[in-house]
Design an enzyme around this catalytic site. Structure first.
Site, PDB file in Angstrom:
ATOM      1  N   GLU A  91      58.604  87.767 -32.781  1.00 39.25           N
ATOM      2  CA  GLU A  91      57.978  87.357 -31.356  1.00 39.25           C
ATOM      3  C   GLU A  91      57.746  86.366 -30.503  1.00 39.25           C
ATOM      4  OE1 GLU A  91      53.528  89.286 -31.031  1.00 39.25           O
ATOM      5  OE2 GLU A  91      53.291  87.206 -32.378  1.00 39.25           O
ATOM      6  N   CYS A 104      59.727  79.988 -27.601  1.00 37.46           N
ATOM      7  CA  CYS A 104      59.745  79.562 -28.344  1.00 37.46           C
ATOM      8  C   CYS A 104      60.337  80.107 -28.670  1.00 37.46           C
ATOM      9  CB  CYS A 104      57.929  79.314 -28.510  1.00 37.46           C
ATOM     10  SG  CYS A 104      57.145  78.944 -30.805  1.00 37.46           S
ATOM     11  N   CYS A 111      57.644  84.968 -43.484  1.00 41.87           N
ATOM     12  CA  CYS A 111      57.587  83.808 -43.015  1.00 41.87           C
ATOM     13  C   CYS A 111      57.016  83.844 -45.098  1.00 41.87           C
ATOM     14  CB  CYS A 111      57.307  82.146 -42.968  1.00 41.87           C
ATOM     15  SG  CYS A 111      57.319  80.525 -43.233  1.00 41.87           S
ATOM     16  N   CYS A 115      51.452  78.800 -45.326  1.00 44.08           N
ATOM     17  CA  CYS A 115      51.243  78.339 -45.309  1.00 44.08           C
ATOM     18  C   CYS A 115      49.103  78.553 -45.134  1.00 44.08           C
ATOM     19  CB  CYS A 115      51.312  77.359 -44.417  1.00 44.08           C
ATOM     20  SG  CYS A 115      52.685  76.596 -44.358  1.00 44.08           S
ATOM     21  N   CYS A 118      48.285  79.743 -41.645  1.00 44.74           N
ATOM     22  CA  CYS A 118      49.578  80.317 -40.396  1.00 44.74           C
ATOM     23  C   CYS A 118      49.554  81.688 -40.957  1.00 44.74           C
ATOM     24  CB  CYS A 118      50.242  80.140 -40.850  1.00 44.74           C
ATOM     25  SG  CYS A 118      51.743  80.916 -39.354  1.00 44.74           S
ATOM     26  N   GLY A 165      58.736  82.386 -38.656  1.00 41.77           N
ATOM     27  CA  GLY A 165      59.186  81.966 -40.165  1.00 41.77           C
ATOM     28  C   GLY A 165      59.487  80.572 -40.168  1.00 41.77           C
ATOM     29  N   GLU A 166      60.366  79.923 -41.281  1.00 44.59           N
ATOM     30  CA  GLU A 166      60.458  78.616 -41.018  1.00 44.59           C
ATOM     31  C   GLU A 166      62.000  78.823 -41.693  1.00 44.59           C
ATOM     32  OE1 GLU A 166      59.823  75.888 -42.629  1.00 44.59           O
ATOM     33  OE2 GLU A 166      61.913  75.140 -41.729  1.00 44.59           O
ATOM     34  N   SER A 197      61.586  73.090 -35.902  1.00 44.24           N
ATOM     35  CA  SER A 197      60.068  72.182 -37.098  1.00 44.24           C
ATOM     36  C   SER A 197      60.614  73.112 -37.378  1.00 44.24           C
ATOM     37  CB  SER A 197      59.188  73.511 -35.790  1.00 44.24           C
ATOM     38  OG  SER A 197      57.785  73.144 -36.889  1.00 44.24           O
ATOM     39  N   SER A 219      55.953  69.906 -40.256  1.00 42.73           N
ATOM     40  CA  SER A 219      55.214  69.838 -39.944  1.00 42.73           C
ATOM     41  C   SER A 219      54.270  69.242 -40.935  1.00 42.73           C
ATOM     42  CB  SER A 219      54.153  71.954 -40.328  1.00 42.73           C
ATOM     43  OG  SER A 219      54.844  72.100 -38.581  1.00 42.73           O
ATOM     44  N   LEU A 220      52.989  68.515 -40.953  1.00 50.63           N
ATOM     45  CA  LEU A 220      52.870  67.134 -42.112  1.00 50.63           C
ATOM     46  C   LEU A 220      51.236  67.801 -42.139  1.00 50.63           C
ATOM     47  CD1 LEU A 220      53.894  65.182 -43.084  1.00 50.63           C
ATOM     48  CD2 LEU A 220      52.373  63.706 -41.551  1.00 50.63           C
ATOM     49  N   HIS A 221      50.450  68.124 -41.210  1.00 54.06           N
ATOM     50  CA  HIS A 221      48.711  69.040 -41.890  1.00 54.06           C
ATOM     51  C   HIS A 221      48.154  68.014 -42.749  1.00 54.06           C
ATOM     52  CE1 HIS A 221      50.958  71.483 -38.916  1.00 54.06           C
ATOM     53  NE2 HIS A 221      51.733  72.131 -40.477  1.00 54.06           N
ATOM     54  N   ASN A 301      44.580  77.617 -34.202  1.00 56.81           N
ATOM     55  CA  ASN A 301      43.958  78.596 -33.816  1.00 56.81           C
ATOM     56  C   ASN A 301      43.703  79.890 -35.018  1.00 56.81           C
ATOM     57  OD1 ASN A 301      44.780  78.515 -30.854  1.00 56.81           O
ATOM     58  ND2 ASN A 301      47.027  78.312 -32.088  1.00 56.81           N
ATOM     59  N   CYS A 344      50.625  78.561 -30.436  1.00 55.24           N
ATOM     60  CA  CYS A 344      50.880  78.733 -32.287  1.00 55.24           C
ATOM     61  C   CYS A 344      50.467  78.762 -33.324  1.00 55.24           C
ATOM     62  CB  CYS A 344      50.666  76.796 -32.358  1.00 55.24           C
ATOM     63  SG  CYS A 344      52.089  76.041 -32.728  1.00 55.24           S
TER      64      CYS A 344
HETATM   65  N1  SAH Z   1      57.836  77.430 -39.660  1.00 51.65           N
HETATM   66  C1  SAH Z   1      58.155  76.593 -39.218  1.00 51.65           C
HETATM   67  C2  SAH Z   1      58.251  76.730 -38.238  1.00 51.65           C
HETATM   68  C3  SAH Z   1      57.148  77.724 -37.615  1.00 51.65           C
HETATM   69  S1  SAH Z   1      55.538  77.401 -37.462  1.00 51.65           S
HETATM   70  C4  SAH Z   1      57.319  75.228 -39.361  1.00 51.65           C
HETATM   71  O1  SAH Z   1      56.116  75.607 -40.130  1.00 51.65           O
HETATM   72  O2  SAH Z   1      57.171  74.181 -38.847  1.00 51.65           O
HETATM   73  C5  SAH Z   1      55.174  76.269 -35.588  1.00 51.65           C
HETATM   74  C6  SAH Z   1      53.870  75.385 -36.091  1.00 51.65           C
HETATM   75  O3  SAH Z   1      52.639  75.900 -35.583  1.00 51.65           O
HETATM   76  C7  SAH Z   1      53.726  74.395 -36.854  1.00 51.65           C
HETATM   77  O4  SAH Z   1      53.886  73.202 -36.884  1.00 51.65           O
HETATM   78  C8  SAH Z   1      52.646  75.122 -37.833  1.00 51.65           C
HETATM   79  O5  SAH Z   1      51.909  74.349 -38.960  1.00 51.65           O
HETATM   80  C9  SAH Z   1      51.531  75.707 -36.352  1.00 51.65           C
HETATM   81  N2  SAH Z   1      50.757  76.403 -36.802  1.00 51.65           N
HETATM   82  C10 SAH Z   1      51.112  77.361 -37.703  1.00 51.65           C
HETATM   83  N3  SAH Z   1      49.722  78.144 -37.631  1.00 51.65           N
HETATM   84  C11 SAH Z   1      48.718  77.540 -36.905  1.00 51.65           C
HETATM   85  C12 SAH Z   1      47.312  78.337 -36.132  1.00 51.65           C
HETATM   86  N4  SAH Z   1      46.943  79.041 -37.101  1.00 51.65           N
HETATM   87  N5  SAH Z   1      47.139  77.154 -35.859  1.00 51.65           N
HETATM   88  C13 SAH Z   1      47.710  75.664 -35.099  1.00 51.65           C
HETATM   89  N6  SAH Z   1      48.977  75.567 -35.307  1.00 51.65           N
HETATM   90  C14 SAH Z   1      49.416  76.369 -36.614  1.00 51.65           C
HETATM   91 FE1  SF4 Z   2      56.113  79.618 -42.192  1.00 52.55          FE
HETATM   92 FE2  SF4 Z   2      55.648  77.393 -40.804  1.00 52.55          FE
HETATM   93 FE3  SF4 Z   2      53.827  79.474 -40.723  1.00 52.55          FE
HETATM   94 FE4  SF4 Z   2      54.337  78.021 -42.412  1.00 52.55          FE
HETATM   95  S1  SF4 Z   2      53.658  76.842 -40.895  1.00 52.55           S
HETATM   96  S2  SF4 Z   2      53.854  80.117 -43.047  1.00 52.55           S
HETATM   97  S3  SF4 Z   2      56.435  77.778 -42.603  1.00 52.55           S
HETATM   98  S4  SF4 Z   2      55.830  79.664 -40.071  1.00 52.55           S
END
Ligand code: SAH
Ligand code: SF4
Length: 373
Positions: A91, A104, A111, A115, A118, A165-166, A197, A219-221, A301, A344
Site C-alpha cells: 500500500e 507514504c 516485514c 513489532c 504493527c 516494511g523495514e 523510517s 522508531s523508538l517506542h 492504531n 500509520c
Molecule cells: N519499518 C519502519 C517503517 C514503517 S512503519 C519503522 O518501523 O520505522 C512506520 C511507523 O509506523 C513506525 O514508526 C511504526 O512504529 C509505526 N506504527 C506501526 N504500527 C503502528 C500502529 N499500529 N499504530 C501507530 N503507529 C504504528
Molecule cells: Fe516492520 Fe516497522 Fe512494522 Fe516494525 S513497525 S513490524 S519494523 S513495518
C-alpha cells in the site's frame, strides 16, 4: 528479458543506455520523460530519435504496478493497494496538507521485524520490493494525481518510507529509489523532504549516512532495553545504546539535521510520565552528548490481534508536556485516513490472499472513483 526502466536511478539508466551505444544525455532525457512526465510509451518521447525508440521497444519497458484498489478518505487522504504478484500486495498513502503533499511508500511486502503493535509486522515477511516497485508507487501517485487535479506542477513534495516494511532491510533496492527521488532529472525532492523510517538497523544507518543522507526517523517506542526488546524485537540485536550512538554518527554527516524519534503511544505499556523521563535521560544524558532530535508521538492504531490499546489523550498530552519541558520539540501525530484504514501501521495489504486480491481487482473495474475537490 525486458528491462524495467523504473528499476534504475539516473546512473543506472546511463549505464543501461551506454550498453545500447547511447550517450549519457540521452539517458537524462529518457529519465525526465519517465519521472518528470510520467511517460510509459516510448513513442510519446518525441525528442528521442525514432531509431532509439525502436531500440528501446525491443529490450525495455516502463512497467508500473497494477492497482488493486483506491480508497479516498473524507479528509482527502488516498490509499492505493498495488499488486506485486503471487498474492502479495503493498500500500501507498497520499496525505494532502495545506503546504505539502506527502506520499507514504512501502519498501517490502510484509516485514520481518515483527513489532507487536504493527499489523504489517503481524503478517510476517513475504519479500523485498525491487527498486522499480518502490519507485512505481511514487511514479503512479504523482502522475495520476497531476492528471486528476489537471496540474502540471508537482503534487508530491515529500516522501516518507513509512509504509509496509523495514526499508533498511531492503537496502540495495532502497538506495537507487531514493536517488531517483532526489535527482533533479527525476523528482527533484530535497534531501530533507525524503524520510527513511527505521526500527533501528544500525549498520545500515551508517551506510545510509554515506550513500544517501536523507532525513532519518527512528522508531523508538520504548526508553529501556527490556521494554523495547518486547515491542521491537530487533532491539535484541541492536540495543538502545548502539542505536543512539548510530543516531549520533548519522548526524555527524548532516550537521544541521535532527533525528525524528517516532513513539507509538500504547496504553499502560510505554506511556507513563516516568517513561518520558527515561527518554529524556536517554537522548540528553547528564554526562555525554545529546542527540539532536524531535519526538513524534503517534497515537496507536489498534487492531485486534495486537491485544494493545491506544493511550488516553490526557496521557499523551502529559507525556508530550514532559518532553517539551525538557526542551525537546514534540509533536503529536494527527491520524489521517482513519476511515479508510490508511493510518500509520494499518497498512496490511492482502498478503498471500489471492482470492481477495482478485475479487478486488474485479471490483476495481466497475468502481466509480469519487472525484477529489
Ligand atoms: N519499518 C519502519 C517503517 C514503517 S512503519 C519503522 O518501523 O520505522 C512506520 C511507523 O509506523 C513506525 O514508526 C511504526 O512504529 C509505526 N506504527 C506501526 N504500527 C503502528 C500502529 N499500529 N499504530 C501507530 N503507529 C504504528
Ligand atoms: Fe516492520 Fe516497522 Fe512494522 Fe516494525 S513497525 S513490524 S519494523 S513495518
Amino acid at each position: 528479458m525486458m528491462t524495467n526502466l523504473l528499476d534504475f536511478d539516473l546512473n543506472g539508466l546511463i549505464a543501461f543506455c551506454e550498453q545500447l551505444g547511447e550517450k549519457a544525455f540521452r539517458a537524462k532525457q529518457l529519465f525526465r520523460w519517465i519521472h518528470q512526465r510520467g511517460a510509459s510509451d516510448f513513442d510519446a518521447m518525441s525528442d528521442l530519435a525514432i531509431a532509439l525508440r525502436t531500440k528501446l521497444k525491443g529490450c525495455a519497458h516502463i512497467q508500473g504496478l497494477p492497482v488493486i484498489s483506491e480508497h479516498i478518505s473524507s479528509d482527502g487522504t488516498i490509499k492505493w493497494l498495488f499488486d506485486v504478484g503471487d498474492g502479495n500486495a503493498v500500500e501507498s498513502v497520499f496525505i494532502p496538507e495545506d503546504d505539502r503533499g506527502t506520499l507514504c511508500v512501502s519498501s517490502q511486502a510484509g516485514c520481518a521485524v515483527g513489532c507487536r503493535f504493527c499489523s504489517t509486522g503481524h503478517q510476517g515477511f513475504s519479500r523485498n520490493l525491487t527498486t522499480g516497485e518502490i519507485l512505481a508507487q511514487l511514479w503512479f501517485a504523482e502522475h495520476t494525481l497531476r492528471k486528476r487535479f489537471a496540474s502540471s506542477d508537482r503534487i508530491i513534495s515529500n516522501v516518507v518510507m513509512m509504509g509496509m516494511g523495514e526499508p533498511l532491510q531492503n537496502y540495495a533496492a532502497l538506495v537507487p529509489a531514493l536517488r531517483a527521488m532526489l535527482d533533479d532529472h527525476g523528482y527533484g525532492l530535497s534531501r530533507r523532504r525524503v524520510t527513511v523510517s527505521t526500527s533501528g538497523v544500525v549498520p545500515m544507518m551508517d551506510r545510509l549516512a554515506l550513500d544517501c543522507p536523507v532525513a532519518l526517523a527512528v522508531s523508538l517506542h520504548a526508553p529501556s532495553d527490556p521494554l523495547r526488546d518486547n515491542l521491537v524485537p530487533l532491539n535484541r540485536k541492536y540495543p538502545l545504546k548502539e542505536l543512539l550512538d548510530a543516531c549520533r554518527r548519522y548526524l555527524d554527516h548532516a550537521p544541521r539535521d535532527f533525528i525524528t524519534f517516532e513513539y507509538c503511544m500504547l496504553d499502560g505499556v510505554n506511556d507513563q510520565v516516568e517513561h518520558a523521563r527515561e527518554l529524556i535521560a536517554l537522548v540528553k544524558p547528564p554526562k555525554g552528548e545529546a542527540v539532536r532530535c524531535k519526538f513524534n508521538l503517534i497515537p496507536f492504531n489498534p487492531f485486534p490481534a495486537s491485544g494493545l490499546t491506544r493511550s488516553k489523550q490526557a496521557q499523551v498530552l502529559a507525556f508530550a508536556q514532559e518532553l517539551s519541558d525538557a526542551g525537546i520539540v514534540t509533536t503529536v501525530r494527527k491520524t489521517r485516513g482513519d476511515d479508510i484504514d490508511a493510518a500509520c501501521g494499518q497498512l496490511a495489504g492482502d498478503v498471500k490472499d489471492r482470492t481477495r486480491a482478485s475479487e478486488r481487482m474485479a471490483k476495481q473495474r466497475t468502481v466509480m472513483l469519487k472525484p477529489v475537490t
